[in-house]
Design a protein around this motif. Structure first.
Motif, mmCIF file in Angstrom:
data_model
loop_
_atom_site.group_PDB
_atom_site.id
_atom_site.type_symbol
_atom_site.label_atom_id
_atom_site.label_comp_id
_atom_site.label_asym_id
_atom_site.label_seq_id
_atom_site.Cartn_x
_atom_site.Cartn_y
_atom_site.Cartn_z
ATOM 1 N N SER A 21 0.900 -1.190 0.004
ATOM 2 C CA SER A 21 -0.060 -0.071 0.050
ATOM 3 C C SER A 21 0.871 1.259 0.165
ATOM 4 C CB SER A 21 -0.944 -0.076 1.401
ATOM 5 O OG SER A 21 -1.648 1.316 1.437
ATOM 6 N N ALA A 22 0.436 2.107 -1.025
ATOM 7 C CA ALA A 22 1.343 3.520 -1.126
ATOM 8 C C ALA A 22 1.017 4.287 0.202
ATOM 9 C CB ALA A 22 0.904 4.159 -2.226
ATOM 10 N N SER A 23 -0.174 4.106 0.632
ATOM 11 C CA SER A 23 -0.324 4.956 2.172
ATOM 12 C C SER A 23 0.518 4.453 3.290
ATOM 13 C CB SER A 23 -1.861 4.887 2.284
ATOM 14 O OG SER A 23 -2.372 3.744 2.661
ATOM 15 N N ARG A 25 3.320 2.785 2.864
ATOM 16 C CA ARG A 25 4.962 3.315 2.650
ATOM 17 C C ARG A 25 4.902 4.779 3.037
ATOM 18 N NH1 ARG A 25 3.574 0.669 -2.021
ATOM 19 N NH2 ARG A 25 3.861 2.433 -3.480
ATOM 20 N N LEU A 26 4.037 5.746 2.569
ATOM 21 C CA LEU A 26 4.042 7.008 2.840
ATOM 22 C C LEU A 26 4.073 7.254 4.397
ATOM 23 C CD1 LEU A 26 3.777 9.917 1.342
ATOM 24 C CD2 LEU A 26 1.553 9.960 2.045
ATOM 25 N N GLU A 51 10.701 3.095 -5.862
ATOM 26 C CA GLU A 51 9.443 3.545 -5.323
ATOM 27 C C GLU A 51 8.598 4.087 -6.563
ATOM 28 O OE1 GLU A 51 6.170 4.127 -4.016
ATOM 29 O OE2 GLU A 51 7.480 3.438 -2.589
ATOM 30 N N PRO A 52 7.598 3.434 -6.843
ATOM 31 C CA PRO A 52 6.623 3.927 -7.888
ATOM 32 C C PRO A 52 5.837 5.139 -7.676
ATOM 33 C CG PRO A 52 5.615 1.925 -6.964
ATOM 34 C CD PRO A 52 6.938 2.194 -6.312
ATOM 35 N N ASP A 53 5.371 5.624 -6.441
ATOM 36 C CA ASP A 53 4.677 6.353 -6.347
ATOM 37 C C ASP A 53 5.348 7.730 -5.903
ATOM 38 O OD1 ASP A 53 1.253 6.683 -5.243
ATOM 39 O OD2 ASP A 53 2.921 8.199 -3.915
ATOM 40 N N PHE A 54 4.831 8.779 -6.800
ATOM 41 C CA PHE A 54 5.523 9.995 -6.722
ATOM 42 C C PHE A 54 5.514 10.570 -5.269
ATOM 43 C CE2 PHE A 54 4.931 14.625 -6.443
ATOM 44 C CZ PHE A 54 6.321 15.200 -6.959
ATOM 45 N N HIS A 55 4.336 10.563 -4.640
ATOM 46 C CA HIS A 55 4.293 11.193 -3.572
ATOM 47 C C HIS A 55 5.079 10.583 -2.489
ATOM 48 C CE1 HIS A 55 0.898 13.751 -4.747
ATOM 49 N NE2 HIS A 55 0.530 12.991 -5.287
ATOM 50 N N VAL A 56 5.047 9.202 -2.419
ATOM 51 C CA VAL A 56 6.065 8.570 -1.635
ATOM 52 C C VAL A 56 7.667 8.622 -1.824
ATOM 53 C CG1 VAL A 56 6.735 6.048 -0.589
ATOM 54 C CG2 VAL A 56 4.371 6.566 -1.374
ATOM 55 N N ARG A 57 7.835 8.839 -2.942
ATOM 56 C CA ARG A 57 9.338 9.304 -3.330
ATOM 57 C C ARG A 57 9.629 10.819 -2.757
ATOM 58 N NH1 ARG A 57 7.931 7.460 -8.744
ATOM 59 N NH2 ARG A 57 8.098 9.534 -9.623
#
Length: 222
Positions: A21-23, A25-26, A51-57
């Motif tokens: 889940s990206a959330s 990981r965030l 990491e594939p998600d921009f916000h997580v990066r």
């Protein structure tokens, strides 16, 4: 928020960086940045590369900026040699956010002309942040070799990087206005227009550059 005040919480947060889940990981990246621990740096850098998600990066980058540059900068510089384009791009992006000029020698011509567009754009942004005083003209000369590259966003990024260097770019832009490639000439004209009038907007500057080139060519033919 749970603080990483023991090895159990630290291990839990680091495992969270790999969850599906990206959330999740965030939140894990936020936790690591909230309670910096140098033992996390390698994992954060490694996660940036995949990491594939921009916000997580972006949160991973923030977490790295929360750690001591003496720990993060050498590790990020090592990452610039990675064969993975995202690893290079994210390391450059993070170095630009940290702003430690000890990283400058690692911003090589190869990175500034990287075949991957995102890595190249990140290198341009990092370079204009990290360039030492007096080395701006040489940096501008390297950046000018990329004029005309890519589509709108790529060209806009390069124009912004060049403009950030100031008036030192003018002789280089003028030389590029005589380049045999019309895309290079157009891009050089548009960048010069934006330097003189930042409020003009990139699209307007490009259209004006096109008109200038057409009129100039017509005038030469006459």
């Amino acid at each position: 928020m749970t603080m990483l005040n023991d090895d159990t919480n630290l291990a839990r947060a680091l495992r969270g960086l790999e969850r599906g889940s990206a959330s999740v990981r965030l939140k894990a990246a936020l936790a690591v940045g909230t309670a910096p621990d140098r033992r996390c740096v390698d994992t954060l850098v490694e996660r940036c590369a995949v990491e594939p998600d921009f916000h997580v990066r972006e949160m991973l980058t923030w977490a790295l900026t929360r750690h001591s540059p003496s720990t993060t900068v050498p590790r990020l510089v090592d990452e610039l040699r990675s064969e993975r384009a995202q690893a290079r791009s994210q390391a450059l992006h993070t170095l630009s956010k940290i702003g430690d000029r000890r990283a400058w020698p690692a911003i090589t011509r190869a990175l500034l002309t990287d075949a991957d567009d995102e890595a190249a754009r990140s290198a341009w942004r990092a370079a204009v942040v990290l360039v030492p005083e007096g080395e701006e003209p040489e940096l501008a000369r390297v950046l000018a070799t990329q004029l005309g590259r890519g589509e709108r966003q790529m060209r806009l990024s390069l124009s912004r990087a060049l403009i950030a260097l100031g008036e030192v770019i003018m002789p280089i832009l003028r030389a590029s206005m005589a380049h045999p490639d019309p895309r290079v000439r157009q891009h050089a004209h548009a960048t010069e227009r934006l330097l003189r009038d930042p409020e003009a907007g990139f699209d307007f500057a490009i259209e004006e550059a096109k008109r200038t080139l057409v009129l100039g060519t017509t005038g030469q033919e006459e």
